[in-house]
Design a protein around this motif. Structure first.
Motif, PDB file in Angstrom:
ATOM      1  N   LEU A  18       0.788  -1.037   0.121  1.00  0.00           N
ATOM      2  CA  LEU A  18       0.173  -0.055   0.127  1.00  0.00           C
ATOM      3  C   LEU A  18       1.006   1.127   0.008  1.00  0.00           C
ATOM      4  N   THR A  19       2.058   1.353   1.004  1.00  0.00           N
ATOM      5  CA  THR A  19       2.881   2.428   0.937  1.00  0.00           C
ATOM      6  C   THR A  19       4.263   1.915   1.135  1.00  0.00           C
ATOM      7  N   ALA A  20       5.046   2.939   1.304  1.00  0.00           N
ATOM      8  CA  ALA A  20       6.478   2.409   1.837  1.00  0.00           C
ATOM      9  C   ALA A  20       6.641   1.730   3.297  1.00  0.00           C
ATOM     10  N   THR A  21       5.700   2.534   4.196  1.00  0.00           N
ATOM     11  CA  THR A  21       5.754   1.862   5.463  1.00  0.00           C
ATOM     12  C   THR A  21       5.417   0.259   5.483  1.00  0.00           C
ATOM     13  N   ASP A  22       4.445  -0.030   4.647  1.00  0.00           N
ATOM     14  CA  ASP A  22       3.881  -1.567   4.357  1.00  0.00           C
ATOM     15  C   ASP A  22       5.008  -2.186   4.024  1.00  0.00           C
ATOM     16  N   CYS A  43      16.554   7.737  12.048  1.00  0.00           N
ATOM     17  CA  CYS A  43      15.996   7.223  10.825  1.00  0.00           C
ATOM     18  C   CYS A  43      14.655   7.588  10.578  1.00  0.00           C
ATOM     19  N   TYR A  44      14.095   7.494   9.599  1.00  0.00           N
ATOM     20  CA  TYR A  44      12.580   7.421   9.540  1.00  0.00           C
ATOM     21  C   TYR A  44      12.281   6.062   8.380  1.00  0.00           C
ATOM     22  N   HIS A  45      11.383   5.281   8.801  1.00  0.00           N
ATOM     23  CA  HIS A  45      11.044   4.181   7.824  1.00  0.00           C
ATOM     24  C   HIS A  45       9.377   4.200   7.651  1.00  0.00           C
ATOM     25  N   THR A  54      17.685  11.024   5.116  1.00  0.00           N
ATOM     26  CA  THR A  54      16.815  12.164   4.715  1.00  0.00           C
ATOM     27  C   THR A  54      15.675  12.710   5.459  1.00  0.00           C
ATOM     28  N   ASN A  55      15.505  12.266   6.766  1.00  0.00           N
ATOM     29  CA  ASN A  55      14.293  12.786   7.263  1.00  0.00           C
ATOM     30  C   ASN A  55      14.888  13.506   8.528  1.00  0.00           C
ATOM     31  N   ILE A  56      16.063  13.941   8.555  1.00  0.00           N
ATOM     32  CA  ILE A  56      16.634  14.381   9.679  1.00  0.00           C
ATOM     33  C   ILE A  56      17.551  15.675   9.101  1.00  0.00           C
ATOM     34  N   ASN A  72      17.747  -1.657   1.460  1.00  0.00           N
ATOM     35  CA  ASN A  72      17.802  -0.174   1.217  1.00  0.00           C
ATOM     36  C   ASN A  72      16.379   0.388   0.972  1.00  0.00           C
ATOM     37  N   ASP A  73      15.956   1.211   2.028  1.00  0.00           N
ATOM     38  CA  ASP A  73      14.802   2.001   1.731  1.00  0.00           C
ATOM     39  C   ASP A  73      15.184   3.151   0.628  1.00  0.00           C
ATOM     40  N   GLU A  74      14.492   3.125  -0.401  1.00  0.00           N
ATOM     41  CA  GLU A  74      14.823   4.026  -1.441  1.00  0.00           C
ATOM     42  C   GLU A  74      13.709   5.040  -1.600  1.00  0.00           C
ATOM     43  N   THR A  75      12.742   5.158  -0.657  1.00  0.00           N
ATOM     44  CA  THR A  75      11.514   5.848  -0.718  1.00  0.00           C
ATOM     45  C   THR A  75      11.801   7.349  -1.036  1.00  0.00           C
ATOM     46  N   HIS A  76      12.618   7.905  -0.194  1.00  0.00           N
ATOM     47  CA  HIS A  76      13.272   9.336  -0.501  1.00  0.00           C
ATOM     48  C   HIS A  76      14.484   9.357  -1.725  1.00  0.00           C
ATOM     49  N   THR A  77      15.489   8.568  -1.045  1.00  0.00           N
ATOM     50  CA  THR A  77      16.719   8.469  -1.987  1.00  0.00           C
ATOM     51  C   THR A  77      16.712   8.136  -3.439  1.00  0.00           C
ATOM     52  N   GLY A  95       8.290   3.682  -2.171  1.00  0.00           N
ATOM     53  CA  GLY A  95       6.802   3.927  -2.095  1.00  0.00           C
ATOM     54  C   GLY A  95       6.677   5.418  -2.591  1.00  0.00           C
ATOM     55  N   LYS A  96       5.839   6.056  -2.209  1.00  0.00           N
ATOM     56  CA  LYS A  96       5.573   7.545  -2.582  1.00  0.00           C
ATOM     57  C   LYS A  96       5.720   7.959  -4.024  1.00  0.00           C
ATOM     58  N   ALA A  97       6.925   8.206  -4.569  1.00  0.00           N
ATOM     59  CA  ALA A  97       6.886   8.998  -5.787  1.00  0.00           C
ATOM     60  C   ALA A  97       6.653   7.933  -7.235  1.00  0.00           C
TER      61      ALA A  97
HETATM   62  C1  LIG Z   1      12.590   6.753   4.012  1.00  0.00           C
HETATM   63  C2  LIG Z   1      11.307   6.606   4.337  1.00  0.00           C
HETATM   64  N1  LIG Z   1      10.478   5.434   4.117  1.00  0.00           N
HETATM   65  C3  LIG Z   1       9.234   4.976   4.378  1.00  0.00           C
HETATM   66  C4  LIG Z   1       8.433   6.291   4.674  1.00  0.00           C
HETATM   67  C5  LIG Z   1       6.874   5.863   4.756  1.00  0.00           C
HETATM   68  O1  LIG Z   1       6.244   6.306   3.701  1.00  0.00           O
HETATM   69  P1  LIG Z   1       4.657   6.166   3.917  1.00  0.00           P
HETATM   70  O2  LIG Z   1       4.142   7.176   5.126  1.00  0.00           O
HETATM   71  O3  LIG Z   1       4.069   6.783   2.677  1.00  0.00           O
HETATM   72  O4  LIG Z   1       4.208   4.845   4.281  1.00  0.00           O
HETATM   73  C6  LIG Z   1       8.962   7.475   4.752  1.00  0.00           C
HETATM   74  C7  LIG Z   1       7.904   8.672   4.828  1.00  0.00           C
HETATM   75  O5  LIG Z   1       8.474   9.768   4.928  1.00  0.00           O
HETATM   76  C8  LIG Z   1      10.440   7.730   4.199  1.00  0.00           C
HETATM   77  O6  LIG Z   1      10.615   8.835   4.509  1.00  0.00           O
END
Ligand SMILES: Cc1ncc(COP(=O)(O)O)c(C=O)c1O
Length: 458
Positions: free
Chosen positions: A141-145, A169-171, A234-236, A262-267, A289-291
């Motif tokens: 559904l999203t990157a968290t998922d 970090c933020y994931h 990328t979240n700090i 590797n969480d590439e959601t932002h990178t 996720g996201k983009a």
């Molecule tokens: C690196 C990273 N992973 C995962 C997420 C979570 O994304 P989502 O809230 O769309 O599930 C974020 C959200 O900012 C993020 O920065």
């Protein structure tokens, strides 16, 4: 995050006066947004999602319309949008190919969610594989998922309990990731963690970004199933890897039988295949996720051939009814159509080249203005993403970066920019370029940014 740190050389009384003036201007410019906020009696915290109360001016602006790099609020104010939905709209708002693909699926073909595959999912999997180098993909559904799925799978396949992450970090709301290195150097729950289901120090380990000794020490316990990390934090603020760090992470994880995610959601901003392709990385899993959905919610994870085979051979695992956050609607035809259009027609190799060029102009200009005012700040760039931080040299770890947050200064800059038609992400000082962002847009940002500093420091 609140801290005692105050960016050097800034007169705090003047800052406070200017912030109040800008907030008053904001209230005058945005009467309809103010009324919408005041009238939302049946929304918790008056906003659709509680994080929308993270804004510099007391209430958010309400969106009327958004196309490409531009957004108009319900008071008719126009903005150059450098926030881009905190990366969800890195493809630009409502890119035409995504609108066409989603409309076709939703309106012409029908079937928003079906619990049946559409043929184009395999095409998207192949494209993700081409970009990130991992052969087996699944949708979420999203990157968290995606992150939660990856963690579950790697625990199952290793029989190990713990996950290791970097401090600050933020994931997404992944329970195992809400751990930081405390002031005493010991791991502890991240401040503000809501309703933790268990003590995070019993499920997780933590090491500072750019600290291979710390990582080696934690992995030596032999109980870490996976390292979940962004190749650059990328979240700090943006914290970039030092030379040799990511190679060291890969070598240590292999040495200790620990998988690397590797969480590439932002990178993903680093290029068409994210930092993984841009920097030649070889993770076992990529989450994203996201983009990739061009604004439509979607996430995905990619597995190495070895992992995919190991999991497929495990008859004891219920791969049907498990998921990161539950997944009845994951992989739905609309999100797959949107992702295909985004990857094939919007966030293409050529688009990234242009976005990175514009981001370089953004970084160069901000650097020059900071130098002009002799501020001890730094600018970091990650492809199409740029961020300035109230620290020089740029912080090396998440904890160092967290200590240099200055919420009052940040609010002043955000509301000053907003009052002059520039939107930044509500979290720290990030600016993102989409395919439609131009160097003229960047020049306008610089003009306003320089004026904000001029008033503050004159
Ligand atoms: C690196 C990273 N992973 C995962 C997420 C979570 O994304 P989502 O809230 O769309 O599930 C974020 C959200 O900012 C993020 O920065």
């Amino acid at each position: 995050m609140s801290t005692d740190f105050e960016a050097d050389g800034v007169d705090r009384a003047r800052l406070q006066r200017l912030l109040e003036r800008e907030r008053a201007t904001f209230a005058e410019r945005n009467p309809r947004s103010a009324a919408a906020y005041a009238g939302a009696a049946h929304l918790f915290g008056k906003v659709p999602m509680t994080w929308m109360n993270k804004n510099a001016a007391g209430f958010p602006v309400y969106v009327d319309r958004a196309h490409g790099a531009r957004l108009t609020d319900i008071d008719g104010n126009e903005y150059l949008d450098f926030c881009l939905g905190d990366t969800g709209a890195m493809a630009g708002h409502s890119p035409a190919p995504v609108v066409a693909a989603v409309t076709r699926r939703l309106a012409e073909l029908g079937g928003a969610t079906t619990m049946l595959p559409t043929e184009e999912a395999a095409t998207v999997g192949a494209e993700l594989s081409r970009r990130f180098g991992l052969p087996a993909w699944s949708f979420t559904l999203t990157a968290t998922d995606a992150n939660r799925w990856a963690i579950r799978l790697l625990r199952a396949v290793t029989g190990r309990d713990r996950i290791l992450v970097n401090s600050y970090c933020y994931h997404g709301s992944v329970d195992e990731s809400l751990i930081v290195v405390g002031p005493d150097g010991r791991p502890r729950s991240r401040p503000g963690n809501v309703g933790a289901p268990y003590d995070v120090t019993s499920t997780s380990r933590v090491a500072e970004f750019n600290d291979l000794d710390g990582l080696a020490r934690e992995l030596a316990h032999g109980d870490v199933a996976a390292v979940l990390m962004e190749p650059a934090l990328t979240n700090i603020g943006i914290v970039l890897p030092e030379p040799g760090y990511l190679d060291g992470v890969r070598a240590l994880t292999r040495q200790h039988g620990t998988y690397l995610i590797n969480d590439e959601t932002h990178t993903f901003s680093a290029g068409p295949g994210g930092a993984t392709a841009a920097w030649g990385l070889t993770p076992d899993v990529v989450t994203i996720g996201k983009a990739i959905g061009g604004g439509i919610p979607v996430g995905a994870y990619g597995l190495s051939a070895e992992l995919a085979a190991a999991l497929a051979g495990r008859a004891d695992l219920d791969l049907v009814d498990m998921g990161g956050v539950g997944g009845t609607l994951a992989g739905n035809p609309v999100s797959i159509a949107a992702t295909r259009a985004t990857l094939e027609q919007v966030l293409t190799d050529e688009a990234f080249a242009g976005m990175i060029e514009v981001a370089t102009a953004f970084a160069t200009g901000v650097r020059a203005i900071i130098e002009q005012y002799a501020l001890p700040w730094s600018v970091s760039q990650l492809g199409a993403r740029v961020e300035y931080r109230f620290a020089a040299p740029a912080p090396r770890t998440g904890t160092e970066s967290a200590q240099r947050a200055d919420p009052v200064l940040e609010d002043y800059l955000h509301v000053y920019l907003s009052n002059r038609g520039i939107l930044m992400t509500p979290f720290h000082n990030m600016a993102l370029m989409c395919p439609q962002t131009t160097v003229t847009d960047v020049a306008r940002h610089h003009e306003v940014f320089a004026a904000a500093l001029g008033e503050l420091l004159a």
